[in-house]
Every structure is written in structure tokens, then in C-alpha cells.
Design a protein around this motif. Structure first.
Motif, mmCIF file in Angstrom:
data_model
loop_
_atom_site.group_PDB
_atom_site.id
_atom_site.type_symbol
_atom_site.label_atom_id
_atom_site.label_comp_id
_atom_site.label_asym_id
_atom_site.label_seq_id
_atom_site.Cartn_x
_atom_site.Cartn_y
_atom_site.Cartn_z
ATOM 1 N N ARG A 49 15.687 0.948 -8.917
ATOM 2 C CA ARG A 49 16.662 1.809 -9.732
ATOM 3 C C ARG A 49 15.562 2.344 -10.859
ATOM 4 N N GLN A 50 15.168 1.497 -11.508
ATOM 5 C CA GLN A 50 14.474 1.849 -12.802
ATOM 6 C C GLN A 50 13.559 2.740 -12.753
ATOM 7 N N VAL A 51 12.703 2.496 -11.423
ATOM 8 C CA VAL A 51 11.659 3.338 -11.086
ATOM 9 C C VAL A 51 11.927 4.685 -10.774
ATOM 10 N N LEU A 52 13.058 4.695 -9.987
ATOM 11 C CA LEU A 52 13.408 5.957 -9.583
ATOM 12 C C LEU A 52 13.883 6.918 -10.492
ATOM 13 N N GLU A 53 14.662 6.206 -11.428
ATOM 14 C CA GLU A 53 15.245 6.972 -12.679
ATOM 15 C C GLU A 53 13.965 7.235 -13.495
ATOM 16 N N PRO A 267 20.503 -8.327 -13.900
ATOM 17 C CA PRO A 267 21.270 -7.017 -14.559
ATOM 18 C C PRO A 267 20.258 -5.875 -14.578
ATOM 19 N N SER A 268 20.811 -4.961 -14.217
ATOM 20 C CA SER A 268 19.755 -3.566 -14.479
ATOM 21 C C SER A 268 20.303 -2.663 -15.732
ATOM 22 N N GLY A 269 21.475 -3.044 -16.259
ATOM 23 C CA GLY A 269 22.057 -2.307 -17.569
ATOM 24 C C GLY A 269 23.176 -1.394 -17.078
ATOM 25 N N ARG A 270 23.140 -1.130 -15.795
ATOM 26 C CA ARG A 270 24.403 -0.380 -15.377
ATOM 27 C C ARG A 270 24.659 -1.093 -13.857
ATOM 28 N N ASP A 271 25.593 -2.016 -13.985
ATOM 29 C CA ASP A 271 25.849 -2.658 -12.805
ATOM 30 C C ASP A 271 27.290 -2.783 -12.438
ATOM 31 N N LYS A 272 27.601 -3.180 -11.190
ATOM 32 C CA LYS A 272 28.929 -3.419 -10.691
ATOM 33 C C LYS A 272 29.052 -4.854 -10.036
ATOM 34 N N THR A 273 30.151 -5.416 -10.164
ATOM 35 C CA THR A 273 30.468 -6.962 -9.435
ATOM 36 C C THR A 273 31.556 -6.643 -8.647
ATOM 37 N N SER A 274 31.571 -7.015 -7.350
ATOM 38 C CA SER A 274 32.608 -6.948 -6.285
ATOM 39 C C SER A 274 33.259 -8.583 -6.400
ATOM 40 N N LEU A 275 34.549 -8.817 -6.268
ATOM 41 C CA LEU A 275 35.313 -9.757 -6.364
ATOM 42 C C LEU A 275 36.271 -9.999 -5.057
ATOM 43 N N MET A 276 36.589 -11.299 -4.720
ATOM 44 C CA MET A 276 37.706 -11.409 -3.659
ATOM 45 C C MET A 276 38.500 -12.300 -4.190
ATOM 46 N N PHE A 277 39.863 -12.298 -4.206
ATOM 47 C CA PHE A 277 40.791 -13.119 -4.749
ATOM 48 C C PHE A 277 42.191 -13.253 -4.039
#
Length: 357
Positions: A49-53, A267-277
Motif C-alpha cells: 500500500r505504501q508503494v502504491l500511495e 502497522p502501516s500508519g492507517r490500519d483497521k482491526t477486526s474483533l469477534m466477541f
């Protein structure tokens, strides 16, 4: 300058571009050799992603950023294959929307493995027949793809990346005109996403449900009185004409896909985390758990509940939040997770990955 002068200039530029691309590929090959010694994966979504940006930002035109990124996706795909060839499983026959998403993420220089179900995508990755799998998660018009979420109750794969794909439906057929179509092969999501257009133009036509839009296109290719609702890739794949383009009711219709595997992206600097609970059956239990996020400044971007399918009326919840699990205990997400787990019966991190545009 004459046209011939420009063409000679293009020929010279092509020679230089090929030289530079191969020089880049040689660097990638050497990186692959170094990764083999450290057991680092060939696919690094945060780096890609960093390369594409960066290449998009470097372009001063006349090519738009999207065109530059499309070119570089294939360059990255070819260079990655020099590091280590990848196998990617996806749901549906060739030219399904999931196949389109897989190609958009990995480029063409991987081995694609067709599967007949979302469950089989997970199975192929779990048994090692594929390095990664691509599955649909939610559509902006019709909501979540429940079988994809339910698979996380049965397996331990992680989410490694996400992809957003604009969903553009078309009526494909080898019939000479719309009036000649007697039946249309379509899957239920596509029917729902094109309901208004279907009612206006195909109210008299038999709708035959299929497992995927691409499967419908394959059937229509052998039926001169049939049409199929599918993407343009399916028209090319199965040799169908286009009777009507962009028949989706919502022009902003798009689907989110997940890449699943064993990878833990950095980490990329703009990330998302998915959780199940899950939470106990007590008044306010869900509110208290979710308050842990807002009180620590963590943005919630997605929430969905699914039955456990073990005990009636018991549910698990799926959420997406902004941040990366590796940012540390003192980060907003780190503090939020510590509080969050105190209010849940169990919490499982499904993955932290670069947030897609």
C-alpha cells in the motif's frame, strides 16, 4: 514533431522502462532471498500500500493516480512472484466478483484456485493448498455476507487485508435484443441490487437463481434465449454480448472483501482491526463493552451480530475498529482492548491490516 518522431521517442522510452522494471525485479528477487533466511512472508500488504500511495503521489500526469496504481499492481505482482509464487483461493468460477477482487489485490502473477463455496476457501488455506483466500464480507446495498462471518466461529484464520470493489452489474447475453431474452440467470444478491431495473425491463422474464453471477454467465453462454446479470469480466470470460450496462440501482454500490490467511501485517500508519466477541446476558453489557472504545478515542467502523448456532438466542458480535493491535498497550487501541476484554466473555482479534480506501 511528426508522429514518427513521437513513436521513435516512445520506442526509446520503452527500452528504458523495461530496463528499469527488470532492475526493480532484481531488487525484489534479492529481497526474496533475504526473506527466505528470516522466514518473512513474500506478501506484505502494508508495504504494497505504501508503494502504491507513493507512486500515485509522484505522478504529475497526464495519467491519473488510478491508472498509475493499476500499472504498478502488475509490476508488484510480477516482482512478488520472483520472491515466492503464491496461490490464492477464491469463491466462484473465473470472473466472479471475488475473482475480480483477488486479481485487484494480488495482480495476475499468482496461481488462482477456484472453489465452490466460502467454506472451501477457508479449507484450502487451512490445509495449505493456498497461501491466502479471498472472501466477500459485506455489500453497501445488501449488507453482510453471513457465511463469511460464520466461518470465523469454525476456524482460526486471520484477516490479512481488505479490498473494496465497485459492483457494476450488466445484462449479458448472446440474444440479439432485450426482447429476445426469455430467462435470466442471476444470484440473489445481484437480483436485489438491480431490482428496480429488473422490474422496469424484465418483469415478464423468468429469473433463474445461481450460486454466483459468473456461474450464471457461464450458463447463459450456452443458452441463446438467456441472459445473465454479471460484471464485464464475465462477458469477456464467457464470450457474451452486453445488452445493458450499469443496471445496478445504486451507482455507488460496492462490496468489501477480506484476504484471509496466517499473515500478521505490520502497522502501516492507517490500519483497521477486526474483533469477534460475546458479552454476558446482563442489562447494558454490550454498551459497557463498546464504551471502552469510545472512551479511549477508538473509532468503530462496523458492527454485526451472528447466532452462535450452538445455543439458541446466543450471539457473537463482529466489530471493526481503527488502529493496529501491535501499536502497544499505551496506544488508544491498546488501552481500549484492555478495558474491552474486561466486559466480554471472550474477545478474539481476527486481524489487524491496512485500511483500504
Amino acid at each position: 514533431m511528426e508522429i514518427s518522431d513521437y513513436r521513435r521517442r516512445i520506442d526509446a522510452l520503452d527500452q528504458e522502462i523495461v530496463r528499469l522494471v527488470n532492475e526493480r525485479a532484481e531488487c525484489a528477487r534479492r529481497i526474496g532471498e533475504a526473506k527466505e533466511k528470516t522466514d518473512r512472508p513474500a506478501y506484505a500488504p502494508e508495504r504494497e500500500r505504501q508503494v502504491l500511495e507513493r507512486v500515485a503521489a509522484a505522478s504529475a500526469g497526464p495519467l491519473e493516480a488510478g491508472a498509475i496504481q493499476a500499472i504498478y499492481r502488475e509490476i508488484i505482482s510480477a516482482c512478488r512472484a520472483l520472491e515466492r509464487p503464491l496461490t490464492v483461493a477464491y469463491w466462484g468460477p473465473p470472473a466472479s466478483n471475488t475473482h475480480v477482487a483477488a486479481r485487484r489485490r494480488f495482480g495476475s502473477q499468482v496461481q488462482f484456485l477456484e472453489t465452490g463455496s466460502i467454506a472451501e476457501v477457508f479449507a484450502q488455506v487451512e490445509r495449505g493448498a493456498a497461501d491466502f483466500g479471498v472472501i466477500p464480507v459485506e455489500n453497501s446495498t445488501e449488507g453482510v455476507v453471513a457465511p463469511s462471518l460464520d466461518m470465523f466461529l469454525r476456524c482460526d484464520l486471520r484477516i490479512c487485508s481488505e479490498i473494496y470493489v465497485p459492483i457494476q452489474h450488466n445484462l449479458l447475453s448472446n440474444a440479439p435484443s432485450l426482447e429476445s431474452v426469455r430467462r435470466v440467470y442471476t444470484m440473489f444478491q445481484a437480483t436485489a441490487q438491480c431490482r428496480d431495473w429488473i422490474n422496469r425491463h424484465l418483469g415478464h422474464v423468468e429469473m433463474v437463481e445461481t450460486t454466483t453471477t459468473a456461474r450464471g454467465a457461464a450458463l447463459a453462454a450456452n443458452d441463446p434465449e438467456a441472459g445473465a446479470i454479471a460484471n464485464l469480466a464475465a462477458a469477456e470470460q464467457y464470450g457474451l454480448g452486453i445488452l445493458a450496462e450499469h443496471i445496478e440501482d445504486n451507482p455507488r454500490n460496492r462490496t468489501r472483501f477480506w484476504v484471509v490467511g496466517q499473515l500478521r501485517p505490520a502497522p502501516s500508519g492507517r490500519d483497521k482491526t477486526s474483533l469477534m466477541f460475546s458479552v454476558p446476558h446482563r442489562p447494558g453489557a454490550l454498551v459497557r463493552a463498546l464504551s471502552s472504545l469510545s472512551e479511549n478515542g477508538v473509532s468503530l467502523t462496523f458492527i454485526e451480530s451472528r447466532p452462535t448456532k450452538q445455543t439458541p438466542w446466543e450471539y457473537v458480535f463482529f466489530v471493526d475498529v481503527q488502529g493496529h493491535e501491535a501499536e502497544g498497550e499505551e496506544s488508544p487501541l491498546g488501552r481500549a482492548l484492555a478495558d474491552f476484554e474486561a466486559h466480554t466473555l471472550f474477545t478474539r482479534i481476527l486481524g489487524s491490516y491496512p485500511e483500504a480506501e
